[in-house]
Every structure is written in structure tokens, then in C-alpha cells.
Motif scaffolding. Structure first.
Motif, short mmCIF file in Angstrom:
data_model
loop_
_atom_site.label_atom_id
_atom_site.label_comp_id
_atom_site.label_asym_id
_atom_site.label_seq_id
_atom_site.Cartn_x
_atom_site.Cartn_y
_atom_site.Cartn_z
N ALA A 218 -7.37 7.80 18.42
CA ALA A 218 -7.25 6.49 19.07
C ALA A 218 -5.62 6.32 19.25
N ILE A 219 -4.87 6.67 18.29
CA ILE A 219 -3.23 6.30 18.54
C ILE A 219 -2.78 7.34 19.86
N SER A 220 -3.44 8.52 19.87
CA SER A 220 -2.89 9.45 20.94
C SER A 220 -3.09 8.69 22.09
N VAL A 221 -3.74 7.80 22.44
CA VAL A 221 -4.03 7.12 23.67
C VAL A 221 -4.16 5.57 23.78
N GLN A 222 -3.90 5.26 22.39
CA GLN A 222 -3.75 3.73 22.31
C GLN A 222 -4.80 2.80 22.84
N ARG A 223 -5.89 3.35 22.34
CA ARG A 223 -7.21 2.68 22.76
C ARG A 223 -8.20 2.95 21.69
N ALA A 224 -9.47 2.45 21.93
CA ALA A 224 -10.58 2.58 21.06
C ALA A 224 -11.11 3.86 21.32
N PRO A 225 -11.38 4.38 19.81
CA PRO A 225 -11.61 6.24 20.10
C PRO A 225 -13.18 6.44 20.47
N MET B 102 1.21 -6.21 36.56
CA MET B 102 0.31 -5.40 36.60
C MET B 102 0.65 -4.42 34.98
N ILE B 103 -0.36 -4.09 34.45
CA ILE B 103 -0.51 -3.40 33.17
C ILE B 103 -0.69 -1.80 33.45
N LEU B 104 0.58 -0.77 33.15
CA LEU B 104 0.44 0.29 33.18
C LEU B 104 -0.15 1.14 32.18
N ALA B 105 -1.12 1.96 32.28
CA ALA B 105 -1.80 2.73 31.46
C ALA B 105 -0.86 3.52 30.62
N ALA B 106 -1.03 3.56 29.16
CA ALA B 106 -0.23 4.37 28.34
C ALA B 106 -0.49 5.66 28.55
N GLU B 107 0.39 6.71 28.30
CA GLU B 107 0.41 7.99 28.47
C GLU B 107 -0.12 8.63 27.30
N THR B 108 -0.78 9.61 27.44
CA THR B 108 -1.39 10.52 26.22
C THR B 108 -0.39 11.38 25.39
N ASN B 109 -0.60 11.17 24.17
CA ASN B 109 0.27 11.75 23.10
C ASN B 109 -0.38 12.93 22.96
N GLU B 110 0.02 14.23 23.61
CA GLU B 110 -0.73 15.54 23.44
C GLU B 110 -0.75 15.97 21.84
N GLY B 111 0.51 15.84 21.24
CA GLY B 111 0.44 16.18 19.97
C GLY B 111 -0.38 15.73 18.87
N LEU B 112 -0.69 14.45 19.02
CA LEU B 112 -1.65 13.57 18.24
C LEU B 112 -2.72 14.04 18.51
N ALA B 113 -3.14 14.26 19.97
CA ALA B 113 -4.38 14.49 20.39
C ALA B 113 -4.71 16.06 19.72
N GLN B 114 -3.97 16.77 19.94
CA GLN B 114 -4.39 18.16 18.97
C GLN B 114 -4.43 17.98 17.53
N LEU B 115 -3.54 17.35 16.90
CA LEU B 115 -3.50 16.89 15.40
C LEU B 115 -5.21 16.47 15.04
N SER B 116 -5.59 15.49 16.06
CA SER B 116 -6.99 14.82 15.93
C SER B 116 -7.99 16.07 15.99
N ASN B 117 -7.74 16.91 16.78
CA ASN B 117 -8.69 18.14 16.93
C ASN B 117 -8.68 18.95 15.83
N GLU B 118 -7.61 19.37 15.25
CA GLU B 118 -7.48 19.89 13.84
C GLU B 118 -7.80 19.51 12.71
N LEU B 119 -7.90 17.93 12.74
CA LEU B 119 -8.36 17.14 11.71
C LEU B 119 -9.95 17.29 11.48
#
Length: 361
Positions: free
Chosen positions: A132-139, A1-18
Motif C-alpha cells: 500500500a505504501i509503495s503506491v500510496q493507495r489501498a492495497p 489536477m491531482i497527479l498520480a503518485a509514483e510507485t516506489n519499486e523498492g517497497l514493492a519488492q520488499l512487499s513481495n519478499e515479505l
């Protein structure tokens, strides 16, 4: 069973700011492009009228020498210069000098605009990668991510043409304008929190199918801009050829663009070049549908409108090869085909319930 990666909220917020930072820089690039057009020289305009009338200057018509052999010897006659029409149905006239019109000040603002566009592109691309890095998947798992990636690829393609020394700086102003609109809609109405994919999207086909769709859409967009400007420029040239007098605004703007023939050729080449990749996009989507839903084609709204878009561009390419359907008629088909692409993205995702509707948008 493959567990879903957790979301990195810090990187997600950085993405929004960029992304927001890129919008600020795109705004500066927009102002710089406007300034480039304002300071562009008007002394360089008027070459289209001269070419269409065959004039060396405003008063004297251009002539060519014709040798006529007769019984009394050889006679040299001056005949009016004939301006021919190109295969695209547009007259053979020189390309305009560009937005800056050949002036040092105008060109300086143009270079500043391109530099700002490069900086905005880098910021937006960093925002896409960080997402993409914040959730480790295609953005591109929802419309917000698709929109930001789409505008990034469109700007990147434009900069690629500039890097290849292609004269496409005339795309800069409409491109930056629409990118700002795209990002405004994405951040205001389409925004979705960074999160993991729904099961149907959790496939390596997401990288293949959606990435090619984004690239195709970006190139189709550049072709649509060229096609729309071609229609304006062609009307301008026709008016001059028929003895009309365009307004000062139309003359100062349209005179700086490439000729109608050059715009038509550019739009045809980019649409023709990316059409096979759009065909692959539909095939890849069908294969992915077979893996995800157990059938390759189910007449889902997204599938249908992808095929309608394919038919539209196929009709355009066929029209370009058919006598009587070149020039403006073919251009209208190209714009309709791009309209189908836009509806496939916005209309189907927002207004039509289908298996391709994810995360509410």
C-alpha cells in the motif's frame, strides 16, 4: 489536477519478499499442526460413543433413578439414560479435547503452530501494508492484492478468536492449508506489478466497499470450514448412534473436534453476525457505481453474483429459523452460498468480462 503518485519499486519488492517469507513460515505452521494431530492422544477419544449410548464405561449402560409413587409406597427404578437431540439436529455430546487430545507433547506442537501462524500473519500483514505504501493507495486494486489481503484478514480473524479465549484451534490446520493455496495461486497466476489504480477505482469508496467485502469473505470462510467439519462430525455421530463402527482414522480425527452441535452453532453465529455487513457491502458498491458509472445497478456480473451470494446466505439464515430445514439441510445451503462467494471472486474476475475486470485479473 491531482497527479498520480509514483510507485516506489523498492517497497514493492520488499512487499513481495515479505509475502514469500510469510509463505515459508505458514509452511512451518502447517507442519507443526500436522505434528500436533499426530501426537495428539488417542486415549481421550471415545467420549462421543459413550455419550450416545449413555454408557458410564464400555460395559455398563448409564442409568437414571426414577421415583414411582404407588399404593404400596415409593419405588425407585433405574431407567436407561436418554440422550436428547439439540435444536440444530445434532445429539448432545461433549466437545472433543482438540487436536492435541489433551497430551502435553501434542499441546506443545499446537502452541508452536499458533506461534508460527502469528509470525506468518505479521509478515504477510507487513507485506500488504508495504504494498500500500509503495503506491500510496489501498492495497486491493487487483486480484493479487485482494488475495493477499483476504488471507491476512482470515488469519487475523482466527487469531482474534483465539485471543478472545474461544476454542477454535481446530480451524488452524484447514486455515493454514487454504492460506498457502491462496498465496500460491496469488503469487503464481494472479501476480500484478505494483501500480496505480485505473480511474474507476480511484475513489474513497475503494477503502469502504472493498475492505468490507474482504472482511465478510474472511468470516464467511471460517463459517464454511466449520460447516464442512460439522457435516463430517454429524455423520460420525449418526454412525455411532446407529451402532456403526467408524474407522480408526475417522475416530482419532473426528473425535477430537467439537461436537456437531458446537460446530453448527459456531458457523451459524459467524454467518449471522457478518450477514448485515455483507448487505452493507452491496449497498456501498451500488453507491460507488452511481458515482463512477452514473447508475446504481446495471446487472453487471459482479453485481449479480454479489446479490446471489446475499440470497444464498439469506436463505441459509431463513432455513435455520424454519422447522425441518435445520442441521444438514441448512449446512448444504451455507456451503452453496460460500461457493457463490468464491465464484463471484474467482469465476467472475477470470472468466467473465465485466466492468469489474481490472489489470487483466
Amino acid at each position: 489536477m491531482i497527479l498520480a503518485a509514483e510507485t516506489n519499486e523498492g517497497l514493492a519488492q520488499l512487499s513481495n519478499e515479505l509475502v514469500y517469507a510469510s509463505m515459508a513460515v505458514y509452511t512451518l505452521a502447517f507442519l507443526a499442526h500436522i505434528t500436533e494431530w499426530v501426537f495428539g492422544s488417542r486415549s481421550k477419544v471415545g467420549r462421543t460413543a459413550a455419550a450416545l449410548t449413555g454408557a458410564k464405561d464400555a460395559a455398563a449402560p448409564a442409568t437414571v433413578s426414577v421415583r414411582v409413587e404407588g399404593a404400596g409406597g415409593t419405588t425407585v427404578l433405574d431407567r436407561p439414560k436418554v440422550v436428547t437431540r439439540s435444536a440444530a439436529g445434532t445429539r448432545d455430546v461433549p466437545d472433543g479435547p482438540g487436536a492435541a487430545g489433551g497430551t502435553v507433547k501434542g499441546d506443545l506442537y499446537g502452541r508452536i503452530a499458533v506461534s508460527l501462524t502469528v509470525l506468518a500473519f505479521a509478515l504477510e500483514a507487513a507485506g500488504v501494508v508495504t504494498r500500500a505504501i509503495s503506491v500510496q493507495r489501498a492495497p486491493w486494486g487487483n486480484m493479487y492484492e485482494f488475495s493477499t489481503t483476504f488471507s491476512t484478514v482470515a488469519v487475523g480473524t482466527y487469531l482474534g478468536f483465539l485471543l478472545a479465549k474461544k476454542n477454535v484451534r481446530w480451524i488452524g490446520l484447514p486455515l493454514v492449508t487454504t492460506v498457502l493455496l491462496d498465496l500460491g495461486v496469488a503469487t503464481t497466476w494472479l501476480y500484478t506489478d505494483s501500480d496505480q489504480l485505473v480511474p474507476a477505482l480511484d475513489s474513497y469508496w475503494l477503502w469502504i466497499h472493498v475492505s468490507t467485502a474482504i472482511f465478510c469473505g474472511a468470516v464467511f470462510y471460517l463459517g464454511a470450514v466449520a460447516t464442512l467439519l460439522y457435516l463430517f462430525r454429524d455423520s460420525y455421530e449418526n454412525k455411532l448412534a446407529n451402532g456403526g463402527e467408524p474407522g480408526s482414522f475417522a475416530r482419532s480425527v473426528l473425535e477430537r473436534l467439537p461436537s456437531a452441535a458446537s460446530l453448527d452453532k459456531f458457523s451459524y453465529r459467524v454467518n449471522a453476525a457478518v450477514f448485515p455487513l455483507w448487505t452493507f457491502t452491496i449497498i456501498a458498491g451500488a453507491i460507488w457505481a452511481g458515482d463512477a458509472w452514473g447508475r446504481y445497478w446495471g446487472w453487471d456480473a459482479k453485481e449479480v453474483w454479489s446479490f446471489i451470494t446475499w440470497v444464498g446466505y439469506a436463505a441459509y439464515l431463513h432455513a435455520r429459523a424454519t422447522a425441518g430445514w435445520k442441521g444438514r439441510k441448512a449446512a448444504y445451503i451455507a456451503l452453496i452460498a460460500f461457493g457463490c462467494f468464491l465464484f463471484n471472486y474467482y469465476g467472475v474476475n477470470i472468466f467473465v468480462s465485466s466492468k469489474h475486470s481490472y489489470a487483466g485479473v
